[in-house]
Enzyme design. Structure first.
Site, PDB file in Angstrom:
ATOM      1  N   PHE A 102      48.155  42.653  46.191  1.00  0.00           N
ATOM      2  CA  PHE A 102      46.971  42.689  45.337  1.00  0.00           C
ATOM      3  C   PHE A 102      46.000  43.690  45.945  1.00  0.00           C
ATOM      4  O   PHE A 102      45.379  43.430  46.978  1.00  0.00           O
ATOM      5  CB  PHE A 102      46.294  41.323  45.222  1.00  0.00           C
ATOM      6  CG  PHE A 102      45.110  41.366  44.291  1.00  0.00           C
ATOM      7  CD1 PHE A 102      45.288  41.271  42.922  1.00  0.00           C
ATOM      8  CD2 PHE A 102      43.830  41.556  44.779  1.00  0.00           C
ATOM      9  CE1 PHE A 102      44.200  41.342  42.051  1.00  0.00           C
ATOM     10  CE2 PHE A 102      42.742  41.635  43.929  1.00  0.00           C
ATOM     11  CZ  PHE A 102      42.930  41.525  42.567  1.00  0.00           C
TER      12      PHE A 102
ATOM     13  N   ASP B  81      44.962  47.682  53.918  1.00  0.00           N
ATOM     14  CA  ASP B  81      43.988  47.101  53.002  1.00  0.00           C
ATOM     15  C   ASP B  81      43.473  45.807  53.630  1.00  0.00           C
ATOM     16  O   ASP B  81      44.084  44.747  53.508  1.00  0.00           O
ATOM     17  CB  ASP B  81      44.641  46.838  51.646  1.00  0.00           C
ATOM     18  CG  ASP B  81      43.684  46.202  50.638  1.00  0.00           C
ATOM     19  OD1 ASP B  81      42.589  45.768  51.050  1.00  0.00           O
ATOM     20  OD2 ASP B  81      44.046  46.120  49.443  1.00  0.00           O
TER      21      ASP B  81
ATOM     22  N   LYS C  29      34.422  43.430  50.341  1.00  0.00           N
ATOM     23  CA  LYS C  29      34.049  42.020  50.321  1.00  0.00           C
ATOM     24  C   LYS C  29      33.037  41.650  51.394  1.00  0.00           C
ATOM     25  O   LYS C  29      31.844  41.805  51.199  1.00  0.00           O
ATOM     26  CB  LYS C  29      35.297  41.147  50.384  1.00  0.00           C
ATOM     27  CG  LYS C  29      36.171  41.269  49.129  1.00  0.00           C
ATOM     28  CD  LYS C  29      37.202  40.202  49.035  1.00  0.00           C
ATOM     29  CE  LYS C  29      38.149  40.411  47.868  1.00  0.00           C
ATOM     30  NZ  LYS C  29      37.523  40.320  46.546  1.00  0.00           N
TER      31      LYS C  29
END
Length: 406
Positions: A144, A232, A261
């Site tokens: 993802f 990532d 985030k």
């Protein structure tokens, strides 16, 4: 405190006017602090999702709120048409935290991954000599990385891809954790392969930790073949797994970090690509950009995040409480749970079908004052803010045990 209809009205308005790109639990949050949220009826909930790790430092962390307030009184946006007095410090401090040289700030995690993809391709064409239009970036199954058109092109999630094509070419996919498959994919077209893009731990897939030695093996394979290793760390980075970056668990330093985030502390959307001058230096004025990327307000908050991460406090809390979390979850296997995965204060819990779906377990926990979120039907994710107290964590686990015993 409102009547019971306050939540109903808020949910009805959201359903009537908000596009259905999420399937939220039926709770309407009105305020939050630390690891706790309060709904419009005044009921408190312990947050075990932490905004998918965006809230690593808790809701309304006082240091981050004060940094934001101070910046709000000065300047919030200049666009990148001009310099501002927080930008250079942000880039320098984040580069140093990562052991890198340059930073390219964006806003969302998906934007940062897109930026890393574009940069890797440009590096391939300008530095490696890949023929124009032929660059390959290898990704892993069940990843993802975001939901833009390019990023779902390297997704294997049917829901993410359905009726969103045609897709962007150039992304061979290999099984996650399979080093032999990765080597074969690299050697299938070594002169055209510019990067490997991986999550050190796959979050949306259910907190999947790769086999020991996998990340180190990928690092060696890419180094030998002059291929960039892009990590990532949007969800796994900045303390979530008990270290600053999840790659550290195998002593791996990638060529490129993708961060987001928690970098904005749950206050601002802040993301960044962090790498060497050799890699990020291929980007030239006018070739990529973002009006809000690296804005003064974002930089002010992110600078405080970096200062907090540097203390090591949050990494230590994640490591210590993570040991407790996994120690308590282990005995649930065979008692309503099929499998538990994770690292630090992060766990994926696969529910036995006889006890319900992940959604049903999430709803039952919500009724007991604990908020988690399901993924892939049978899994719940546990990722509380790193400021959670031990007693609160134990109470939440008691609620999970009670739900599974029902």
């Amino acid at each position: 405190m409102g009547s019971g209809r306050s939540a109903e009205r808020a949910i009805a308005a959201a359903e009537a006017h908000g596009a259905h790109n999420y399937h939220p639990l039926p709770v309407v949050v009105a305020s939050a602090e630390g690891a706790w949220m309060t709904d419009v009826e005044g009921r408190r909930y312990l947050d075990l999702l932490a905004g998918y790790s965006a809230l690593n430092f808790g809701h309304r962390n006082h240091r981050l709120i004060e940094a934001a307030k101070a910046q709000l009184d000065r300047v919030t946006l200049t666009s990148r048409a001009f310099y501002h007095d927080r930008f250079g410090a942000f880039c320098a401090e984040l580069a140093e935290l990562c052991g890198m040289e340059m930073v390219l700030p964006m806003n969302t995690g998906a934007e940062a991954v897109e930026t890393a993809v574009k940069t890797a391709r440009k590096w391939g064409y300008r530095s490696k000599g890949v023929p124009d239009g032929r660059a390959r970036i290898i990704a892993a199954e069940n990843n993802f990385h975001g939901r833009t058109t390019t990023l779902i092109s390297l997704s294997t999630d049917p829901e993410a891809r359905a009726q969103h094509g045609p897709f962007t070419p150039g992304f061979p996919i290999v099984p996650y954790g399979d080093l032999a498959a990765m080597e074969a994919a690299l050697d299938a077209a070594p002169e055209e392969t510019v990067a490997v893009l991986l999550e050190p731990i796959q979050g949306e897939a259910g907190v999947v930790v790769p086999p020991p030695g996998y990340l180190a093996g990928v690092r060696e394979l890419t180094r030998e073949r002059n291929v960039l290793f892009i990590a990532d760390e949007v969800q796994s980075g900045l303390g979530r797994t008990g270290t600053t970056f999840a790659c550290e668990h195998e002593g791996v330093v990638p060529d490129v970090y993708v961060l987001g985030k928690a970098l904005g502390g749950g206050v601002m959307p802040v993301s960044a690509v962090v790498s060497s001058r050799e890699v990020l230096g291929v980007q030239r004025p006018g070739e990529h950009g973002s009006t809000f990327g690296g804005n003064p307000l974002a930089c002010a908050v992110a600078l405080e995040v970096i200062a907090m991460v540097r203390t090591g406090e949050f990494q230590r809390r994640s490591a210590t409480l993570g040991e407790l979390l996994h120690r308590e979850l282990g005995p649930l296997i065979g008692n309503g749970v099929r499998q538990v995965r994770g690292r630090g204060l992060w766990a994926g819990v696969d529910i036995e079908p006889s006890h319900g779906t992940g959604r049903q377990i999430s709803e039952r926990l919500m009724d007991r004052g604990v908020l988690v979120k399901d993924t892939h039907d049978a899994t719940i994710r546990i990722a509380p803010p790193l400021v959670i107290g031990e007693e609160d964590l134990m109470w939440a686990l008691d609620q999970l045990r009670a739900v599974l015993a029902e």
